[in-house]
Design a protein around this motif. Structure first.
Motif, mmCIF file in Angstrom:
data_model
loop_
_atom_site.group_PDB
_atom_site.id
_atom_site.type_symbol
_atom_site.label_atom_id
_atom_site.label_comp_id
_atom_site.label_asym_id
_atom_site.label_seq_id
_atom_site.Cartn_x
_atom_site.Cartn_y
_atom_site.Cartn_z
ATOM 1 N N ARG A 14 0.837 -1.195 0.000
ATOM 2 C CA ARG A 14 0.000 0.000 0.000
ATOM 3 C C ARG A 14 0.885 1.263 0.000
ATOM 4 N NH1 ARG A 14 -4.623 1.074 4.641
ATOM 5 N NH2 ARG A 14 -5.151 3.229 4.098
ATOM 6 N N THR A 15 0.454 2.312 -0.700
ATOM 7 C CA THR A 15 1.177 3.584 -0.729
ATOM 8 C C THR A 15 0.468 4.593 0.157
ATOM 9 O OG1 THR A 15 2.002 3.190 -2.962
ATOM 10 C CG2 THR A 15 2.044 5.458 -2.168
ATOM 11 N N LEU A 16 1.239 5.203 1.075
ATOM 12 C CA LEU A 16 0.688 6.146 2.044
ATOM 13 C C LEU A 16 1.319 7.513 1.856
ATOM 14 C CD1 LEU A 16 1.144 3.884 5.222
ATOM 15 C CD2 LEU A 16 -0.912 4.054 3.798
ATOM 16 N N GLU A 17 0.527 8.560 2.014
ATOM 17 C CA GLU A 17 1.084 9.912 2.066
ATOM 18 C C GLU A 17 1.350 10.232 3.526
ATOM 19 O OE1 GLU A 17 -0.609 14.326 1.416
ATOM 20 O OE2 GLU A 17 -0.505 13.156 -0.461
ATOM 21 N N LEU A 18 2.608 10.536 3.863
ATOM 22 C CA LEU A 18 3.006 10.647 5.257
ATOM 23 C C LEU A 18 3.765 11.933 5.540
ATOM 24 C CD1 LEU A 18 4.394 7.009 5.779
ATOM 25 C CD2 LEU A 18 2.143 7.868 6.483
ATOM 26 N N PRO A 56 13.296 13.848 8.652
ATOM 27 C CA PRO A 56 12.294 14.520 9.476
ATOM 28 C C PRO A 56 11.773 15.789 8.807
ATOM 29 C CG PRO A 56 14.127 13.800 10.840
ATOM 30 C CD PRO A 56 14.527 13.545 9.415
ATOM 31 N N GLY A 57 10.458 15.978 8.879
ATOM 32 C CA GLY A 57 9.820 17.168 8.330
ATOM 33 C C GLY A 57 9.389 17.040 6.875
ATOM 34 N N GLU A 58 9.741 15.961 6.211
ATOM 35 C CA GLU A 58 9.372 15.804 4.809
ATOM 36 C C GLU A 58 7.946 15.282 4.657
ATOM 37 O OE1 GLU A 58 13.561 15.087 2.476
ATOM 38 O OE2 GLU A 58 12.484 13.292 3.140
ATOM 39 N N LEU A 59 7.363 15.566 3.494
ATOM 40 C CA LEU A 59 6.092 14.960 3.084
ATOM 41 C C LEU A 59 6.430 13.993 1.961
ATOM 42 C CD1 LEU A 59 2.946 14.940 3.265
ATOM 43 C CD2 LEU A 59 2.971 16.649 1.416
ATOM 44 N N VAL A 60 6.071 12.711 2.149
ATOM 45 C CA VAL A 60 6.491 11.691 1.191
ATOM 46 C C VAL A 60 5.329 10.764 0.840
ATOM 47 C CG1 VAL A 60 8.839 11.698 2.128
ATOM 48 C CG2 VAL A 60 7.186 9.999 2.942
ATOM 49 N N LEU A 61 5.466 10.102 -0.296
ATOM 50 C CA LEU A 61 4.672 8.928 -0.601
ATOM 51 C C LEU A 61 5.530 7.724 -0.254
ATOM 52 C CD1 LEU A 61 3.026 9.795 -4.054
ATOM 53 C CD2 LEU A 61 2.019 9.948 -1.768
ATOM 54 N N ALA A 62 5.008 6.873 0.608
ATOM 55 C CA ALA A 62 5.784 5.742 1.095
ATOM 56 C C ALA A 62 5.051 4.436 0.806
ATOM 57 C CB ALA A 62 6.029 5.878 2.594
ATOM 58 N N GLU A 63 5.797 3.465 0.288
ATOM 59 C CA GLU A 63 5.222 2.148 0.001
ATOM 60 C C GLU A 63 5.556 1.201 1.148
ATOM 61 O OE1 GLU A 63 5.926 -1.496 -3.111
ATOM 62 O OE2 GLU A 63 5.932 0.542 -3.919
ATOM 63 N N VAL A 64 4.536 0.551 1.694
ATOM 64 C CA VAL A 64 4.720 -0.358 2.821
ATOM 65 C C VAL A 64 5.429 -1.625 2.332
ATOM 66 C CG1 VAL A 64 3.588 -1.708 4.616
ATOM 67 C CG2 VAL A 64 2.693 0.547 3.997
ATOM 68 N N THR A 65 6.544 -1.937 2.971
ATOM 69 C CA THR A 65 7.356 -3.089 2.566
ATOM 70 C C THR A 65 7.226 -4.278 3.504
ATOM 71 O OG1 THR A 65 9.227 -2.139 3.778
ATOM 72 C CG2 THR A 65 9.056 -1.628 1.410
ATOM 73 N N GLU A 66 6.894 -4.014 4.773
ATOM 74 C CA GLU A 66 6.736 -5.084 5.763
ATOM 75 C C GLU A 66 5.572 -4.747 6.688
ATOM 76 O OE1 GLU A 66 10.284 -6.279 7.929
ATOM 77 O OE2 GLU A 66 11.501 -5.178 6.475
ATOM 78 N N ALA A 68 10.195 5.492 1.429
ATOM 79 C CA ALA A 68 9.740 6.712 0.753
ATOM 80 C C ALA A 68 10.089 6.606 -0.730
ATOM 81 C CB ALA A 68 10.394 7.937 1.376
ATOM 82 N N VAL A 69 9.086 6.441 -1.561
ATOM 83 C CA VAL A 69 9.328 6.256 -2.994
ATOM 84 C C VAL A 69 9.204 7.565 -3.774
ATOM 85 C CG1 VAL A 69 8.665 3.828 -2.982
ATOM 86 C CG2 VAL A 69 6.905 5.580 -3.320
ATOM 87 N N GLN A 70 8.589 8.581 -3.145
ATOM 88 C CA GLN A 70 8.508 9.896 -3.778
ATOM 89 C C GLN A 70 8.492 10.960 -2.694
ATOM 90 O OE1 GLN A 70 5.242 10.381 -6.526
ATOM 91 N NE2 GLN A 70 5.632 12.561 -6.845
ATOM 92 N N VAL A 71 9.313 11.977 -2.863
ATOM 93 C CA VAL A 71 9.389 13.069 -1.884
ATOM 94 C C VAL A 71 8.595 14.252 -2.417
ATOM 95 C CG1 VAL A 71 10.907 14.584 -0.582
ATOM 96 C CG2 VAL A 71 11.661 12.257 -1.145
#
Length: 397
Positions: A9-13, A40-50, A61-64
């Motif tokens: 799943r890809t999350l915006e974090l 710290p402080g970044e907004l990223v799209l992160a793909e759950v790996t585990e 984080a696959v996209q910053v």
């Protein structure tokens, strides 16, 4: 209750504080997400790996979307999601890496030992690249040597490794290997290369030396010869730096008694021997038979050093007491309660603890505190640039 599984799943974090282990902490839907390749402080799209369905999961984080000002382009293209797991912080500027590690050490001391202390991780000479002198590689299915991906058995083939000393890996990377073979590479202080092939059959690992075998180093004012694949500091400047600080803090009295625990080939024992002099006594304990043999040969001119091979907590039971000072450099898991209690039984005035894991150090510092030993001083060093690892030297009294 059905467990959540967000794998894939890809999350915006919104990325939060740095945590021990080379990642930052974020949250989504009341769950903790440990995010690699973020700051710290970044907004990223992160793909759950585990995701094991518990209170937390892991992601890359696959996209910053909103980068931090300290973000830089990694010097190695493999230091990216799905790439090599050897480095954690190549996307952070070198100075910011020191800041992140400082926060991690301080947080571990506060959380695990209840100690509020400002920490400053110090850089060693030479910069963040070209420092690693010892590497364990593994051969992938195509026979090429490489490193494993983070938390994975997948092998990422290497053409080079920017954090390794230039040329150190050439002998390993120029060959084809049987898939699954592990390869140990060492470049010693005289720029000699050492290459060993490891094979595991029925749970037993055997090594076959292909190049070299005896390493040469110079540290603490002495020349050293020992098994090239035994323990020695990975960073070329670490051994001298730590030996100097251990000597400064140990202050073993002339004619006194000292213990060097997890002694390796005797780097710190040599420093202690110089302090106690020929009428003093240094007990060096090491569990590795070859290291003990190498240590005896290297310190043959120092009869005040006595070697014992075995488990620290067992051998200390029969050790002469009291002792003036104790130096210990345990493996990553730390000393543990049994060893701490065995040290305390010797009633040392000072304890100098060299640690490669801040969490293990903090746990042991808390145990020492239960016996009346407080943290007097602490210095931390970036002996492993680009990775999350940090070396600490603590003085307890």
């Amino acid at each position: 209750m059905t467990k959540k599984d967000w794998t894939g799943r890809t999350l915006e974090l919104e990325v939060g504080a740095v945590a021990h282990g080379g990642h930052c902490v974020s949250r989504s839907d009341n769950r903790v997400v440990f995010v690699r390749h973020a700051l710290p402080g970044e907004l990223v799209l992160a793909e759950v790996t585990e995701d094991n369905g518990g209170s937390f999961c892991r992601a890359d984080a696959v996209q910053v979307l909103r980068p931090a000002g300290e973000r830089v382009t990694p010097p190695c293209p493999l230091a990216a999601p799905g790439g090599c797991g050897g480095c954690d912080w190549q996307h952070a500027s070198p100075n910011y890496q020191l800041e992140l590690k400082s926060k991690v050490v301080a947080e571990q001391l506060q959380r695990l030992a209840g100690i509020e202390r400002e920490v400053r991780v110090e850089a060693l000479p030479g910069g963040p690249l070209g420092w690693r002198s010892r590497v364990r590689l593994v051969a992938g299915r195509d026979g090429r040597a490489g490193l494993r991906a983070h938390h994975s058995h997948d092998v990422i083939a290497l053409d080079d490794c920017p954090i390794s000393i230039p040329g150190a890996l050439d002998d390993a990377l120029d060959r084809k290997w049987r898939p699954g073979t592990e390869i140990e590479v060492t470049l010693d202080g005289s720029s000699r290369s050492h290459l060993r092939e490891l094979t595991t059959v029925k749970g037993k690992t055997r090594g076959r030396q292909l190049i070299g075998g005896t390493a040469f180093q110079h540290a603490a004012g002495r020349d050293w010869r020992f098994d090239a694949h035994g323990f020695w500091q990975v960073h070329p400047d670490a051994a001298n730096t730590f030996a100097s600080l251990v000597g400064e803090w140990a202050e073993a009295p002339r004619g006194g008694r000292a213990w060097d625990l997890y002694a390796g080939v005797g780097l710190f024992a040599s420093v202690l021997a110089g302090q106690v002099g020929p009428d003093g006594d240094v007990l060096a304990i090491e569990s590795g038979y070859q290291a003990v043999e190498d240590g005896r040969e290297n310190l043959a001119d120092l009869p005040q050093v006595r070697w014992e091979c075995g488990r620290v907590e067992r051998l200390l039971e029969a050790a002469e007491k009291p002792v003036d000072v104790v130096v210990l450099d345990p493996p990553r898991k730390g000393a543990g309660k049994a060893v701490v209690e065995a040290i305390v039984a010797g009633q040392p005035d000072r304890i100098v603890y060299v640690a490669c894991d801040p969490a293990a150090l903090a746990r042991d510092v808390a145990t020492f505190a239960e016996h009346g030993y407080g943290l007097t001083d602490l210095r931390a060093f970036d002996a492993f640039p680009m990775t999350h690892h940090v070396e600490c030297v603590a003085l307890l009294s």
